[in-house]
Design a protein around this motif. Sequence first.
Motif, mmCIF file in Angstrom:
data_model
loop_
_atom_site.group_PDB
_atom_site.id
_atom_site.type_symbol
_atom_site.label_atom_id
_atom_site.label_comp_id
_atom_site.label_asym_id
_atom_site.label_seq_id
_atom_site.Cartn_x
_atom_site.Cartn_y
_atom_site.Cartn_z
ATOM 1 N N TYR A 1 2.322 -80.487 -66.247
ATOM 2 C CA TYR A 1 3.320 -80.991 -65.236
ATOM 3 C C TYR A 1 4.274 -79.897 -64.664
ATOM 4 O O TYR A 1 4.644 -79.095 -65.548
ATOM 5 N N LEU A 2 4.455 -79.756 -63.619
ATOM 6 C CA LEU A 2 5.373 -78.826 -62.999
ATOM 7 C C LEU A 2 6.849 -79.136 -63.089
ATOM 8 O O LEU A 2 7.107 -80.242 -62.223
ATOM 9 N N ASP A 3 7.732 -78.593 -63.893
ATOM 10 C CA ASP A 3 9.082 -78.952 -64.022
ATOM 11 C C ASP A 3 9.925 -77.946 -63.288
ATOM 12 O O ASP A 3 10.014 -76.844 -63.764
ATOM 13 N N ASN B 1 -6.033 -71.285 -59.726
ATOM 14 C CA ASN B 1 -6.616 -70.563 -60.891
ATOM 15 C C ASN B 1 -6.972 -71.664 -61.997
ATOM 16 O O ASN B 1 -7.071 -71.018 -63.188
ATOM 17 N N GLY B 2 -7.118 -72.679 -61.651
ATOM 18 C CA GLY B 2 -7.714 -73.690 -62.614
ATOM 19 C C GLY B 2 -6.799 -74.617 -63.492
ATOM 20 O O GLY B 2 -7.351 -75.436 -64.328
ATOM 21 N N LEU B 3 -5.629 -74.719 -63.287
ATOM 22 C CA LEU B 3 -4.450 -75.674 -63.672
ATOM 23 C C LEU B 3 -4.634 -76.975 -62.886
ATOM 24 O O LEU B 3 -4.318 -76.570 -61.669
ATOM 25 N N LYS B 4 -4.561 -78.123 -63.509
ATOM 26 C CA LYS B 4 -4.502 -79.270 -62.858
ATOM 27 C C LYS B 4 -3.064 -79.980 -62.998
ATOM 28 O O LYS B 4 -2.750 -80.042 -64.395
ATOM 29 N N PHE B 5 -2.331 -80.152 -62.000
ATOM 30 C CA PHE B 5 -1.036 -80.729 -62.459
ATOM 31 C C PHE B 5 -0.436 -81.689 -61.290
ATOM 32 O O PHE B 5 -0.842 -81.411 -60.272
ATOM 33 N N ALA C 1 3.275 -72.376 -57.758
ATOM 34 C CA ALA C 1 2.597 -73.733 -58.041
ATOM 35 C C ALA C 1 1.089 -73.550 -57.709
ATOM 36 O O ALA C 1 0.104 -74.104 -58.243
ATOM 37 N N GLU C 2 0.791 -73.125 -56.202
ATOM 38 C CA GLU C 2 -0.418 -73.212 -55.671
ATOM 39 C C GLU C 2 -1.120 -71.987 -56.339
ATOM 40 O O GLU C 2 -2.284 -72.302 -56.360
ATOM 41 N N ALA D 1 -3.033 -69.600 -70.256
ATOM 42 C CA ALA D 1 -2.993 -71.064 -70.512
ATOM 43 C C ALA D 1 -4.641 -71.504 -70.639
ATOM 44 O O ALA D 1 -5.108 -72.263 -71.649
ATOM 45 N N LEU D 2 -5.219 -70.804 -69.896
ATOM 46 C CA LEU D 2 -6.766 -71.091 -69.838
ATOM 47 C C LEU D 2 -7.529 -70.727 -71.227
ATOM 48 O O LEU D 2 -8.488 -71.073 -71.846
ATOM 49 N N GLU D 3 -6.963 -69.447 -71.740
ATOM 50 C CA GLU D 3 -7.586 -68.752 -72.846
ATOM 51 C C GLU D 3 -7.067 -69.956 -74.177
ATOM 52 O O GLU D 3 -7.687 -69.801 -75.073
ATOM 53 N N LYS D 4 -5.920 -70.638 -73.793
ATOM 54 C CA LYS D 4 -5.746 -71.336 -75.015
ATOM 55 C C LYS D 4 -6.103 -72.849 -74.561
ATOM 56 O O LYS D 4 -5.542 -73.634 -75.297
#
Length: 121
Positions: free
Chosen positions: A91-93, A113-117, A107-108, A82-85
């Motif tokens: 949001y976590l579904d 590793n850098g995603l905010k949700f 999720a943790e 995801a960070l490459e793109k």
Amino acid sequence: MRKFSTKEKRQLRVRKKLKNLNVDRLRVSVSKSLNNLSAQIIDDKLKKTLVSASSIEKEIKIKKIKKIEKSILLGEILAKRALEKKINKVYLDRGKNKYHGRIKSFAESLRKNGLKFWYGR
């Protein structure tokens, strides 16, 4: 009138909250089976899957590790892709799954590793 099971009610409740709050974030949809876990980042406006990862992939399946460790590794891989793109807000579904065990460790791992949700309780 049809009766819904508790899992179906939970899934409808989670999706409803996500639709109400979905402004500028993408959705991480998590699917869990007895042995495997798969996740994809979906853009609901374009209705396209942008990034996906699964525990059936060769690089994960080769390693003989436990299920929770698989979900942590899967979170690292999905976050890296995801960070490459240049995707960092999601949001976590979690669907019909409760936020504990493999879903929680996944999720943790994404967070670490850098995603905010926001995970939608």
